[in-house]
Design a protein around this motif. Structure first.
Motif, PDB file in Angstrom:
ATOM      1  N   VAL A 195      44.179  38.515  40.564  1.00  0.00           N
ATOM      2  CA  VAL A 195      44.990  38.243  41.753  1.00  0.00           C
ATOM      3  C   VAL A 195      45.415  36.783  41.790  1.00  0.00           C
ATOM      4  CG1 VAL A 195      43.848  40.046  43.113  1.00  0.00           C
ATOM      5  CG2 VAL A 195      42.940  37.705  43.154  1.00  0.00           C
ATOM      6  N   ARG A 196      46.440  36.537  42.663  1.00  0.00           N
ATOM      7  CA  ARG A 196      46.788  35.171  43.043  1.00  0.00           C
ATOM      8  C   ARG A 196      46.166  34.920  44.408  1.00  0.00           C
ATOM      9  NH1 ARG A 196      52.668  33.501  43.172  1.00  0.00           N
ATOM     10  NH2 ARG A 196      52.669  34.959  44.933  1.00  0.00           N
ATOM     11  N   LEU A 197      45.466  33.832  44.568  1.00  0.00           N
ATOM     12  CA  LEU A 197      44.786  33.567  45.843  1.00  0.00           C
ATOM     13  C   LEU A 197      45.784  33.402  46.992  1.00  0.00           C
ATOM     14  CD1 LEU A 197      41.846  31.207  44.794  1.00  0.00           C
ATOM     15  CD2 LEU A 197      41.808  33.657  45.240  1.00  0.00           C
ATOM     16  N   GLN A 198      46.995  32.957  46.701  1.00  0.00           N
ATOM     17  CA  GLN A 198      47.968  32.793  47.766  1.00  0.00           C
ATOM     18  C   GLN A 198      48.443  34.131  48.326  1.00  0.00           C
ATOM     19  OE1 GLN A 198      50.709  30.881  44.782  1.00  0.00           O
ATOM     20  NE2 GLN A 198      52.263  31.837  46.067  1.00  0.00           N
ATOM     21  N   ASP A 199      48.104  35.236  47.628  1.00  0.00           N
ATOM     22  CA  ASP A 199      48.466  36.571  48.113  1.00  0.00           C
ATOM     23  C   ASP A 199      47.390  37.183  48.991  1.00  0.00           C
ATOM     24  OD1 ASP A 199      50.916  36.564  46.780  1.00  0.00           O
ATOM     25  OD2 ASP A 199      50.030  37.375  44.931  1.00  0.00           O
ATOM     26  N   ILE A 200      46.215  36.540  49.107  1.00  0.00           N
ATOM     27  CA  ILE A 200      45.138  37.087  49.944  1.00  0.00           C
ATOM     28  C   ILE A 200      44.627  36.005  50.880  1.00  0.00           C
ATOM     29  CG2 ILE A 200      44.417  38.999  48.440  1.00  0.00           C
ATOM     30  CD1 ILE A 200      42.335  37.211  47.212  1.00  0.00           C
ATOM     31  N   THR A 201      45.528  35.525  51.727  1.00  0.00           N
ATOM     32  CA  THR A 201      45.182  34.507  52.701  1.00  0.00           C
ATOM     33  C   THR A 201      44.737  35.162  54.003  1.00  0.00           C
ATOM     34  OG1 THR A 201      47.473  34.386  53.436  1.00  0.00           O
ATOM     35  CG2 THR A 201      46.787  32.862  51.687  1.00  0.00           C
ATOM     36  N   CYS A 206      47.699  34.262  37.653  1.00  0.00           N
ATOM     37  CA  CYS A 206      46.488  34.694  38.361  1.00  0.00           C
ATOM     38  C   CYS A 206      45.438  33.593  38.296  1.00  0.00           C
ATOM     39  CB  CYS A 206      45.945  35.973  37.757  1.00  0.00           C
ATOM     40  SG  CYS A 206      47.044  37.392  37.969  1.00  0.00           S
ATOM     41  N   ASP A 207      44.775  33.358  39.414  1.00  0.00           N
ATOM     42  CA  ASP A 207      43.773  32.301  39.423  1.00  0.00           C
ATOM     43  C   ASP A 207      42.386  32.784  39.792  1.00  0.00           C
ATOM     44  OD1 ASP A 207      44.476  32.799  42.062  1.00  0.00           O
ATOM     45  OD2 ASP A 207      45.418  30.830  42.348  1.00  0.00           O
ATOM     46  N   ALA A 208      42.161  34.113  39.805  1.00  0.00           N
ATOM     47  CA  ALA A 208      40.824  34.670  40.038  1.00  0.00           C
ATOM     48  C   ALA A 208      40.825  36.139  39.651  1.00  0.00           C
ATOM     49  CB  ALA A 208      40.397  34.511  41.494  1.00  0.00           C
ATOM     50  N   VAL A 209      39.631  36.640  39.373  1.00  0.00           N
ATOM     51  CA  VAL A 209      39.419  38.074  39.151  1.00  0.00           C
ATOM     52  C   VAL A 209      38.368  38.534  40.149  1.00  0.00           C
ATOM     53  CG1 VAL A 209      38.548  39.844  37.570  1.00  0.00           C
ATOM     54  CG2 VAL A 209      40.063  38.035  36.711  1.00  0.00           C
ATOM     55  N   VAL A 210      38.716  39.570  40.918  1.00  0.00           N
ATOM     56  CA  VAL A 210      37.777  40.144  41.872  1.00  0.00           C
ATOM     57  C   VAL A 210      37.050  41.290  41.182  1.00  0.00           C
ATOM     58  CG1 VAL A 210      37.488  41.149  44.169  1.00  0.00           C
ATOM     59  CG2 VAL A 210      39.398  39.584  43.717  1.00  0.00           C
ATOM     60  N   MET A 211      35.721  41.216  41.125  1.00  0.00           N
ATOM     61  CA  MET A 211      34.976  42.263  40.445  1.00  0.00           C
ATOM     62  C   MET A 211      35.151  43.589  41.174  1.00  0.00           C
ATOM     63  SD  MET A 211      31.123  40.948  41.420  1.00  0.00           S
ATOM     64  CE  MET A 211      30.319  42.182  40.418  1.00  0.00           C
ATOM     65  N   GLN A 212      35.155  44.681  40.389  1.00  0.00           N
ATOM     66  CA  GLN A 212      35.495  45.985  40.938  1.00  0.00           C
ATOM     67  C   GLN A 212      34.534  46.432  42.038  1.00  0.00           C
ATOM     68  OE1 GLN A 212      35.533  48.683  37.616  1.00  0.00           O
ATOM     69  NE2 GLN A 212      33.289  48.760  37.434  1.00  0.00           N
ATOM     70  N   GLU A 213      33.302  45.910  42.036  1.00  0.00           N
ATOM     71  CA  GLU A 213      32.347  46.274  43.078  1.00  0.00           C
ATOM     72  C   GLU A 213      32.763  45.758  44.454  1.00  0.00           C
ATOM     73  OE1 GLU A 213      30.096  46.368  39.192  1.00  0.00           O
ATOM     74  OE2 GLU A 213      31.601  45.070  40.146  1.00  0.00           O
ATOM     75  N   ASN A 214      33.653  44.780  44.479  1.00  0.00           N
ATOM     76  CA  ASN A 214      34.134  44.220  45.747  1.00  0.00           C
ATOM     77  C   ASN A 214      35.525  44.741  46.107  1.00  0.00           C
ATOM     78  OD1 ASN A 214      31.800  42.685  46.058  1.00  0.00           O
ATOM     79  ND2 ASN A 214      32.676  40.940  44.959  1.00  0.00           N
TER      80      ASN A 214
END
Length: 409
Positions: free
Chosen positions: A56-62, A104-112
């Protein structure tokens, strides 16, 4: 000589061998690296995901979550780099080891996450760089992977293979010939006064265990002419000739005079060592010739104290010899001073500090193999020691004990 001085002499005579060969990586275990090996590129070679999840891009999940994003695609390990423009306002399903798109500046693990196919719910906002392994964070391009003189183990093979090395330059193997002496010795035969040759198979195995290319020269009779001829015939073929028996100065101990008659020299002899006093160190052309006593325990200790170190010096590494540790004697002794004494021992308990308590095996005979075969190691009584009580601290050399499973204590 003291044992310490004898080690200095033995090792000082050794010269590093010359010559290398290229071997496939899968055959390199136990060999010695002949040249430095460097990383041809950075590792990882590209930013990649440390988890299965969503890039994801962090600016998309503010703001306050959870967040619902469309899934713009899937990136598997081995996928080509790209998809950089496809992630604006969306997430990318990604698997461990897959390349992370540049935007993309992060990966959110599938458990979250809650993966709903075309959309994904993200419940925890990650930190910048979370679950991304950055290019070069493990190894920089050109970094030293393994230096010359490294003994290659499985862990090195994994590292080298992971960096694209399919073969390596290693030092050639040492060429060592092993010879037993004595009219009384037989190879598996029978006779009323015959003795089965134990030393030669044992010494061949010890040399092979240190990676040498070994040649069995068999048994030579107690005959000066025959022994001289045998040594002369093999003077130029080996890096080391290792003999057992006939190393002292008795009426039928012909190895030293035979060595000199063959054009070699005796550099040093007689060590303040029990068992193993008659050991000697010589040269024959470019080869070392180390003469060990005929009694099996003496031959074994002579190999560990002197020959293993000579082999290590010729190969250009250290650590071939047994490691010395501290133990507690579970026995007492009275003896004459003057010679360091080496005793087969086994562990019977441990003291409050965790040191092993060792008991002596056998009755002090250097001709007996049974105590050595049952031992966990060898205890050392210092040359100056005349007596000691049960509970006295002693040095000891534990034999290598490989464990086939990891166990926590």
């Amino acid at each position: 000589m003291s044992v310490e001085r004898a080690i200095e002499v033995a090792v000082g005579m050794a010269r590093p061998i010359i010559g290398a060969q290229e071997v496939a990586l899968r055959f390199a275990r136990g060999r010695i690296l002949a040249a430095d090996l460097h990383a041809p590129q950075a590792m990882p070679a590209f930013d990649n995901s440390a988890m299965d999840g969503f890039a994801v891009r962090l600016q998309d999940i503010t703001g306050t979550g959870p967040w619902r994003l469309p899934v713009a695609g899937t990136i598997a390990a081995g996928s080509a780099l790209g998809l950089a423009g496809a992630v604006v306002g969306a997430a990318l399903r990604i698997f461990t080891g897959a390349p992370v798109p540049a935007l993309c500046d992060a990966v959110v693990m599938q458990e979250n996450c809650d993966d709903q196919g075309e959309h994904v719910w993200i419940f925890n906002r990650p930190a910048v760089g979370e679950n991304i392994r950055r290019a070069g964070e493990d190894i920089g391009a050109g970094a030293l992977l393994a230096g010359h003189g490294t003994i290659i183990e499985a862990r090195h093979i994994g590292l080298l293979a992971g960096n694209g090395h399919a073969s390596v330059q290693v030092r050639r193997r040492l060429r060592i010939a092993v010879l037993s002496t004595g009219d009384e010795l037989v190879d598996g035969g029978k006779g009323s006064a015959s003795i089965h040759d134990a030393n030669r198979p044992m010494l061949l195995a010890l040399c092979e265990g240190l990676g040498a290319e070994v040649t069995d020269l068999g048994i030579c009779a107690d005959d000066l002419g025959a022994m001289t001829g045998l040594l002369r015939a093999n003077a130029t073929q080996y890096d080391m000739i290792l003999t057992s028996g006939a190393a002292s100065v008795g009426g039928r101990d012909f190895v030293r005079p035979a060595l000199q008659a063959a054009g070699g020299s005796v550099e040093a002899c007689r060590v303040a060592l029990k068992p193993g006093k008659p050991v000697f160190f010589g040269r024959l052309g470019d080869a070392l010739l180390t003469g060990l006593p005929g009694n099996p325990l003496s031959a074994y200790m002579g190999f560990q104290l002197f020959v293993a170190r000579q082999i290590a010096a010729m190969l250009g590494f250290s650590g071939a010899e047994m490691s010395v540790e501290k133990a507690v004697a579970g026995f007492g002794w009275k003896r004459k001073a003057g010679r360091a004494e080496y005793l087969p021992v086994r562990i019977v308990a441990h003291d409050a500090s965790g040191r092993p308590i060792v008991e002596r095996l056998g009755h002090g005979s250097s001709a007996s193999l049974m105590p050595l075969s049952q031992a966990d190691g060898v205890a050392v009584l210092d040359a100056s020691s005349t007596e000691g009580a049960c509970g006295t601290p002693v040095s000891w050399f534990p034999f290598c004990r490989r464990k086939f499973a990891w166990r926590s204590i």
